[in-house]
Structure formats: structure tokens, C-alpha cells
Design a protein around this motif. Structure first.
Motif, PDB file in Angstrom:
ATOM      1  N   SER A  51       5.106  65.328 -14.265  1.00 17.36           N
ATOM      2  CA  SER A  51       5.115  64.512 -13.049  1.00 17.36           C
ATOM      3  C   SER A  51       3.836  64.770 -12.273  1.00 17.36           C
ATOM      4  CB  SER A  51       6.332  64.853 -12.176  1.00 17.36           C
ATOM      5  OG  SER A  51       7.517  64.569 -12.884  1.00 17.36           O
ATOM      6  N   LEU A  85       7.955  56.444 -15.722  1.00 16.44           N
ATOM      7  CA  LEU A  85       8.644  55.972 -14.518  1.00 16.44           C
ATOM      8  C   LEU A  85       7.716  56.198 -13.338  1.00 16.44           C
ATOM      9  CD1 LEU A  85      12.252  57.412 -14.958  1.00 16.44           C
ATOM     10  CD2 LEU A  85      11.471  55.084 -15.391  1.00 16.44           C
ATOM     11  N   VAL A  86       7.693  55.251 -12.429  1.00 12.47           N
ATOM     12  CA  VAL A  86       6.823  55.332 -11.261  1.00 12.47           C
ATOM     13  C   VAL A  86       7.687  55.291 -10.008  1.00 12.47           C
ATOM     14  CG1 VAL A  86       4.882  54.297 -10.056  1.00 12.47           C
ATOM     15  CG2 VAL A  86       5.045  54.080 -12.541  1.00 12.47           C
ATOM     16  N   ASP A  87       7.666  56.399  -9.253  1.00 16.33           N
ATOM     17  CA  ASP A  87       8.349  56.445  -7.959  1.00 16.33           C
ATOM     18  C   ASP A  87       7.354  56.015  -6.883  1.00 16.33           C
ATOM     19  OD1 ASP A  87      10.781  57.465  -8.889  1.00 16.33           O
ATOM     20  OD2 ASP A  87      10.107  59.540  -8.683  1.00 16.33           O
ATOM     21  N   ILE A  89       6.858  55.731  -3.076  1.00 15.69           N
ATOM     22  CA  ILE A  89       7.504  56.361  -1.919  1.00 15.69           C
ATOM     23  C   ILE A  89       6.959  55.713  -0.645  1.00 15.69           C
ATOM     24  CG2 ILE A  89       7.933  58.540  -0.724  1.00 15.69           C
ATOM     25  CD1 ILE A  89       7.262  59.767  -3.650  1.00 15.69           C
ATOM     26  N   TRP A 122       3.474  45.927  -7.994  1.00 13.39           N
ATOM     27  CA  TRP A 122       4.048  47.218  -7.616  1.00 13.39           C
ATOM     28  C   TRP A 122       4.075  47.387  -6.101  1.00 13.39           C
ATOM     29  CZ3 TRP A 122       1.536  52.238  -6.477  1.00 13.39           C
ATOM     30  CH2 TRP A 122       2.462  53.280  -6.438  1.00 13.39           C
ATOM     31  N   SER A 129      11.482  52.992  -0.494  1.00 11.49           N
ATOM     32  CA  SER A 129      11.015  53.582  -1.741  1.00 11.49           C
ATOM     33  C   SER A 129      11.722  52.938  -2.931  1.00 11.49           C
ATOM     34  CB  SER A 129      11.278  55.088  -1.745  1.00 11.49           C
ATOM     35  OG  SER A 129      10.584  55.703  -0.671  1.00 11.49           O
ATOM     36  N   CYS A 130      11.093  52.997  -4.108  1.00  9.59           N
ATOM     37  CA  CYS A 130      11.728  52.459  -5.311  1.00  9.59           C
ATOM     38  C   CYS A 130      11.134  53.118  -6.551  1.00  9.59           C
ATOM     39  CB  CYS A 130      11.570  50.944  -5.391  1.00  9.59           C
ATOM     40  SG  CYS A 130       9.892  50.377  -5.674  1.00  9.59           S
ATOM     41  N   THR A 131      11.895  53.063  -7.633  1.00  8.01           N
ATOM     42  CA  THR A 131      11.435  53.583  -8.919  1.00  8.01           C
ATOM     43  C   THR A 131      11.337  52.423  -9.891  1.00  8.01           C
ATOM     44  OG1 THR A 131      12.481  55.728  -8.522  1.00  8.01           O
ATOM     45  CG2 THR A 131      11.941  55.184 -10.801  1.00  8.01           C
ATOM     46  N   ASN A 132      10.210  52.339 -10.586  1.00  8.10           N
ATOM     47  CA  ASN A 132       9.984  51.278 -11.560  1.00  8.10           C
ATOM     48  C   ASN A 132       9.714  51.876 -12.930  1.00  8.10           C
ATOM     49  OD1 ASN A 132       8.460  50.217  -8.835  1.00  8.10           O
ATOM     50  ND2 ASN A 132       9.648  48.632  -9.859  1.00  8.10           N
ATOM     51  N   ALA A 163       3.037  58.081  -4.379  1.00 11.24           N
ATOM     52  CA  ALA A 163       3.706  57.845  -5.656  1.00 11.24           C
ATOM     53  C   ALA A 163       3.853  59.141  -6.423  1.00 11.24           C
ATOM     54  CB  ALA A 163       2.905  56.853  -6.495  1.00 11.24           C
ATOM     55  N   HIS A 166       6.017  59.874 -13.535  1.00  6.02           N
ATOM     56  CA  HIS A 166       6.720  60.736 -14.492  1.00  6.02           C
ATOM     57  C   HIS A 166       6.459  60.171 -15.884  1.00  6.02           C
ATOM     58  CE1 HIS A 166       9.043  62.246 -11.046  1.00  6.02           C
ATOM     59  NE2 HIS A 166       9.194  60.966 -10.706  1.00  6.02           N
TER      60      HIS A 166
END
Length: 174
Positions: A51, A85-87, A89, A122, A129-132, A163, A166
Motif C-alpha cells: 500500500s 484498489l485505489v482508495d 480519501i 476518478w 471517500s471511495c474505493t475503486n 489516496a 493497494h
């Protein structure tokens, strides 16, 4: 303790980091015993989850300054990624630009061929916040040998967010 069995050792509570050593029995090498020889292997040659946190300044500069996610593995080796995976924030302000976050080897660019894929639009219009998940595209003309995995963007972002990327990967011999 040299005489302690592996099953008597304490458990690792999290996934291994890339420099952790794992014990394997190489069944093709019978110099240690008829059933195989105990050897070590770096976790990065099996599978690793790494990460990388990006500050708002790094996110805003991605279109001109890509960020290395996984270092170049050395000549004759390549990074085989499994998933990204992309958080995103959210901090403040809403993203108004419809830019993509992009991944690739060396210098990621859809124009140079080192482009593997993207997360489209994005953080666009997000107020939380979101995770893609990363979307992989068929990669042609990509040079894999001893190349770092990097993240860039298709253009400038405008909002205040950070961001965490991961990535799960394995270092493979070419």
C-alpha cells in the motif's frame, strides 16, 4: 531455535511484506533429503500486497510527476500485478475535472505503450471517500523487464483529496 518445528512457531498476523522470507521445500532438489531440500524465498516472489499513500500534492501533480508504486525488480525480472484498489480519501472540495488515474510500467502513458489501464473519472463529483478497482486493458508494446510499476493521471485534478494505492503482485523471472 534450530530444533523447533515450523508448526511450533508463532503465526504472522498480517500478509508478508516483500522482504519477508518464507520457507519452502524444493522437491526437485533432493540434496537435503529424498523428499526435498528446505530453502528460503522472498515473499515478493510469491505474492505481496503493498500500500502506497499519496498526499494531496502528489495527487495534484500525477499528470506531470508519476509516483512509483512498486520498485523495478532487477534485470531479467518483471512485476506481474494481480489487482489494484485505489482508495480516494475525500478531504474538502469536489473534483470537477473528469480525469483518470492511470497505471503502467516505467513512465505510464497511453501514448508510449507502457499503459496498463485506468480508473476513469476518478473522484469526479465525489463529496465522500471511495474505493475503486483498477480496470485492466490489453497491453501491447509494453516493456516489462526491470520496470517499476507507477501511477499517473490523464490530466490535472482540482480538488483536495489524498489516496492510498493497494497493489497485489508477484516478482517473476522472465
Amino acid at each position: 531455535m534450530a530444533s523447533q518445528k515450523l508448526t511450533d512457531k508463532s503465526a504472522l498476523l498480517f500478509q508478508p511484506v516483500k522482504d519477508d522470507l518464507l520457507m519452502v521445500v524444493d522437491v526437485s532438489d533432493t540434496t537435503g533429503s529424498a523428499s526435498g531440500t528446505s530453502k528460503k524465498v522472498e515473499a515478493q516472489k510469491v505474492i505481496v500486497v503493498e500500500s502506497v499513500a499519496l498526499s494531496n500534492a502528489q495527487v495534484l501533480a500525477l499528470h506531470t510527476t508519476p509516483v512509483e508504486i512498486v520498485a523495478a525488480p532487477g534485470s531479467g525480472f518483471a512485476i506481474m500485478f494481480h489487482n489494484i484498489l485505489v482508495d480516494g480519501i475525500y478531504v474538502s472540495s469536489t473534483e470537477t475535472n473528469r480525469e483518470s488515474i492511470e497505471f503502467g510500467y516505467g513512465t505510464p502513458s497511453s501514448a508510449t505503450g507502457n499503459y496498463l489501464g485506468y480508473v476513469a473519472r476518478w473522484m469526479y463529483n465525489r463529496t465522500s471517500s471511495c474505493t475503486n478497482a483498477f480496470v485492466f486493458e490489453a497491453a501491447g508494446n509494453v516493456y516489462f523487464d526491470n520496470q517499476p510499476l507507477k501511477v499517473a493521471s490523464s490530466g490535472a485534478f482540482s480538488a483536495n483529496f489524498t489516496a492510498v494505492i493497494h497493489v497485489s503482485y508477484t516478482i517473476i523471472k522472465l
